[in-house]
Design an enzyme around this catalytic site. Structure first.
Site, PDB file in Angstrom:
ATOM      1  N   HIS A  48       0.823  -1.210   0.000  1.00 46.93           N
ATOM      2  CA  HIS A  48       0.000   0.000   0.000  1.00 46.93           C
ATOM      3  C   HIS A  48       0.857   1.260   0.000  1.00 46.93           C
ATOM      4  O   HIS A  48       0.387   2.333   0.353  1.00 46.93           O
ATOM      5  CB  HIS A  48      -0.909   0.020   1.234  1.00 46.93           C
ATOM      6  CG  HIS A  48      -1.720  -1.223   1.416  1.00 46.93           C
ATOM      7  ND1 HIS A  48      -2.610  -1.646   0.463  1.00 46.93           N
ATOM      8  CD2 HIS A  48      -1.752  -2.153   2.413  1.00 46.93           C
ATOM      9  CE1 HIS A  48      -3.178  -2.781   0.870  1.00 46.93           C
ATOM     10  NE2 HIS A  48      -2.664  -3.118   2.052  1.00 46.93           N
TER      11      HIS A  48
ATOM     12  N   HIS B 270      -7.214  -4.638  -0.914  1.00 43.36           N
ATOM     13  CA  HIS B 270      -6.523  -5.885  -1.267  1.00 43.36           C
ATOM     14  C   HIS B 270      -7.268  -6.568  -2.394  1.00 43.36           C
ATOM     15  O   HIS B 270      -7.077  -7.743  -2.661  1.00 43.36           O
ATOM     16  CB  HIS B 270      -6.456  -6.827  -0.071  1.00 43.36           C
ATOM     17  CG  HIS B 270      -5.971  -6.167   1.171  1.00 43.36           C
ATOM     18  ND1 HIS B 270      -6.820  -5.610   2.094  1.00 43.36           N
ATOM     19  CD2 HIS B 270      -4.720  -5.953   1.618  1.00 43.36           C
ATOM     20  CE1 HIS B 270      -6.108  -5.086   3.073  1.00 43.36           C
ATOM     21  NE2 HIS B 270      -4.829  -5.270   2.814  1.00 43.36           N
TER      22      HIS B 270
END
Lengths: 332, 332
Positions: free
Chosen positions: B56, B218
């Protein structure tokens, strides 16, 4: 094509509207398609203008602001800005001390900036030009005679922009930009092609297990295709290409830009930077400053470029000087 | 899989080595896999720690520095950091005034941070926790009970980090972070799936003409699949979802984050931001500050998320306070 767009032909205008909304500190002239510092023109300060085809963001619009560009003129995607547009930017930042154009070496850009410089000259604006041609991958390319201009453009704009803030002359600002370009070498590797909104499909075919070694920022062919290799070997390819083209003496101080081409996540860029830094260290090259991220991009291309610029104390001081732009900001 | 990696299992460690090389102002502990401000622990200052699965970036390691996090603990890709790692980060930043954990609401993260907080408590470190659950797309998800934590994490870390610099107590810093989370709503749209280095292929199948509306960071399923639509309609979807979940009174002041998920070029994000800004304006919402770029990403996923956070003068002042981190920097 999977993109956040409305009509493909309106992408640049609509992105400019977004930049205007996001950055009230800039003046976005939608009609002329230029982005200008809100305090321009500043009396007695050299104006610094750059531009080129869109699709390389944050270059150039993201570098407009204190300590860097006074204006940017984005052309359509991968298309040179037109002379009138460049002229409008030049006039918008002319504070009587002359204007410096930073031009990446693509035939259309060179031609249109030259035409704009002549038009500005006719109106009494002294224009100097810095030609950026740092990409050591190939001589001559799809849209270029000589070497292409890529990552070093950011360093040229930062250093020249910082010098312009000090009240230096147009000739001195242009000379500093040219010195940075001459001290720089870049080399890029593409893992995928990019897709322009107009075409809707990848600009070239690259098999699933191959990479383009020495690619240009519009997907121009590089030196060769070869099988995809581990990051450490790709880093070695890039470092060898750069040091091979511009040998550095041991102990040289440098600014290193490890740049993503748009579609490569930051975690991969940092991994690659670790490899590059280790190789440069082994070669006795000192990295005085570095920058890792997506700065000179090719839309959604997965890939990365390495730029190494040899610096002296003066260039380092200008690099460290305050900058306040959408994409680069420190000390201000 | 086309990525700049060596062995897929070594990606996080090797990226950390790159971060260490690029940011000598940070302390990267490769053994414990944590990134720490070099001046930590600071006597009397609350320590701010966050972390979560890698992939991320720049979240969270890119937000370590003055005015934001004191430490980050990155887990493996899309995998929670382990309790020992979180404990090491907590101890590294404990200056005697307590430590605040910022935890995105994923079951593994919540569990491991809680375990670390208990271990730290046993050693006399007072730990407070801010749980971030701003994603209004769905209740409960693949790895989450309740709402997922996404873009608001950046705003929580910035505001809590600024307050921690003022010498505020751990309880006050945690309370401020919690208030920011409660005042925030996020919604994301994916155009493509992302590929983890370990699996080597896209995490889900998304047909060439469809998008995932309400996707998680995700690649968790959102509310529905639908045909790809123009940017202005996608912006309307996101704005409706956000304002529908947390209605704002006319005249509300906000911070708006238009965030790329990693594979979307900046030109598209600005175009989308222009649409979002126009819609919010029409709804009477005032955008006091904005941020456009790739900040809370999902590896190479093409997509974007919108976060709207309602603010008062105090939060705005903390947002504007100096910050000096790899990914966010102003006023310092």
């Amino acid at each position: 094509m999977k993109k956040f767009v409305n009509e493909p032909s309106a992408v640049v205008k609509e992105a400019l509207a977004g930049i205007a909304a996001a950055h009230p500190e800039l003046r976005v002239d939608l009609e002329n398609q230029i982005i200008v510092r809100s305090d321009a023109p500043r009396r007695g300060k050299v104006g610094l203008v750059s531009g080129g085809g869109s699709g390389h963001e944050p270059l150039h619009g993201g570098f407009v602001g204190l300590g860097m560009l006074d204006a940017a003129c984005p052309g359509e995607i991968f298309t040179s800005p037109v002379p009138d547009q460049i002229l409008a930017a030049t006039q918008a930042v002319d504070g009587g001390a002359g204007v410096v154009h930073v031009v990446k070496n693509y035939t259309g850009d060179v031609m249109n900036f030259q035409m704009a410089a002549e038009l500005a000259g006719d109106e009494g604006v002294e224009v100097h030009t810095v030609l950026v041609d740092d990409d050591v991958a190939v001589e001559d390319s799809t849209w270029t005679a000589g070497r292409r201009g890529t990552g070093a453009t950011l360093i040229v704009e930062k250093v020249a922009g910082a010098l312009a803030e000090t009240g230096a002359s147009a000739a001195a600002v242009a000379a500093a930009g040219t010195r940075v370009n001459e001290a720089s070498a870049s080399f890029a590797v593409a893992l995928t092609a990019c897709t322009t909104p107009a075409s809707g499909r990848p600009g070239f075919d690259l098999p699933d297990d191959e990479m383009e070694v020495g690619v240009g920022i519009h997907g121009e062919p590089g030196r060769r295709r070869e099988k995809l290799r581990p990051a450490r070997e790709i880093a070695a390819l890039a470092v060898e290409a750069v040091l091979g083209a511009k040998p550095l003496s041991a102990g040289s101080e440098t600014i290193v830009l490890l740049n993503g081409l748009g579609g490569t996540p930051l975690i991969e860029l940092y991994l690659l930077y670790g490899e590059v830094a280790a190789l440069l260290d082994k070669a006795g090259v000192r990295i005085a400053r570095n920058l890792v991220g997506n700065y000179v991009t090719s839309l959604d291309m997965a890939g990365a470029s390495l730029t190494v610029c040899t610096v002296d104390a003066e260039v380092l001081r200008l690099w460290d000087a305050p900058v306040r732009t959408p994409a680069l900001r420190w000390g201000a």
